[in-house]
Write a protein that holds these residues in place. Structure first.
Motif: not given
Length: 326
Positions: A119-122, A148-151, A211-213, A217-218
């Motif tokens: 998921w996520g913006s990237t 919230g993150l998968d749309s 990849i999240g940090t 953000r996510s």
């Protein structure tokens, strides 16, 4: 502010025209409106951001940076790396990474049978850049749903959007990705349908993952959604989380963290991802450097797709010299 019915009209007209390919006259007949009204409705849908129009100029291809790609491959034992130069700020970096990932998807489409998405913006930027084509692939979610993150920009999930672009039916994963207690996770994963969905997700041959940090953000949203108690949050922070893949957190050495966060995620594990033949990790923005570097220590990621400032920041954190003019 438009009434709910007006929004429904805008969305319905936009779907009929842009997704179903009906003419404005056909949309008018289907909805019982005049042709002039449909034209105004579609214009309003664009103005309100319900419809986004992207123009891809083939005369302006993404400029890749071969030297930095080579450094990433050699330093981290990757099979491939894609690094491009953004023309502007964060939004441009996100779109750049999406285009690079879409190009990679197109190159490998003949080698893919089962494609998994997180998921996520990237990932959203990636899916938005994939051109419509007929492809004999299965598209599967690697985790439960995360509203919230998968749309996708046109509505629905990213899995649904990519499947639609490939002309196939998406696979379903009817469970939340993040829950608020270990008891809830245990109850949901005891269902046979959920176990089968997780088994299918672990059998993909290509996985595209954001990849999240930690704290960015996510990743921050994931922790908020877990509703950790003060004691649980203290335990989590003591583990020194650096980043995450599909909600699975790991430290700077790439070691997956356990309780309390691991007991609240319904998704493939890092071990599951290690068994996937090709995992493509996507990230944009220098603020993601810590998480990207940590993800490269997990042994999960085979290919990275990054913007140049982020790639340089990752190499710098790893102690690698980076050419001044890359």
């Amino acid at each position: 502010m438009a009434a709910a019915r007006s929004i429904d009209t805008l969305v319905r007209a936009a779907r009929l025209y842009y997704e179903d390919g009906l003419s404005q006259g056909e949309v008018a007949r289907r909805m019982g409106l005049s042709g002039a009204t449909v034209s105004r409705v579609l214009a309003a849908a664009r103005e309100r951001g319900i419809v986004e129009v992207r123009i891809h100029d083939p005369r302006s291809p993404v400029r890749r940076v071969a030297e930095v790609e080579r450094q990433l491959v050699e330093r981290f034992g990757l099979t491939d790396a894609r690094v491009g130069t953004p023309n502007g700020g964060p939004a441009q970096a996100l779109q750049l990474v999406g285009r690079l990932a879409a190009d990679l998807f197109g190159e490998r489409i003949g080698q893919m049978n089962r494609v998994g998405l997180s998921w996520g913006s990237t990932l959203e930027a990636f899916v938005a850049e994939v051109p419509e084509r007929v492809a004999a692939v299965q598209v599967l979610p690697l985790a439960g749903g995360n509203p919230g993150l998968d749309s996708a920009g046109a509505g629905g999930t990213l899995v649904q959007a990519l499947a639609r672009r490939c002309g196939v039916e998406p696979s379903r994963f009817l469970a939340p990705a993040i829950v608020e207690s270990p008891q809830t996770k245990a109850a949901i994963t005891s269902e046979s349908a959920i176990r089968k969905a997780l088994e299918r997700a672990a059998q993909v041959d290509h996985a595209f993952v954001g990849i999240g940090t930690f704290g960015v953000r996510s990743s921050a949203t994931i922790v908020e959604d877990m509703r950790l108690s003060e004691a649980e949050l203290a335990t989590f922070l003591a583990q020194k989380p650096a980043g995450d893949l599909t909600g699975r957190f790991f430290d700077d050495d790439g070691l997956e963290l356990g309780s309390p966060t691991s007991e609240r995620v319904i998704a493939v594990t890092l071990d599951d991802l290690r068994r996937v033949p090709c995992v493509i990790g996507l990230a944009a923005g220098v603020e993601k450097a810590r998480g990207v570097l940590a993800s490269l220590h997990t042994g999960v990621v085979d290919v990275v797709v990054l913007d140049l400032p982020l790639a340089r920041a990752v190499l710098s954190r790893a102690g690698e010299p980076v050419p001044a003019e890359a």
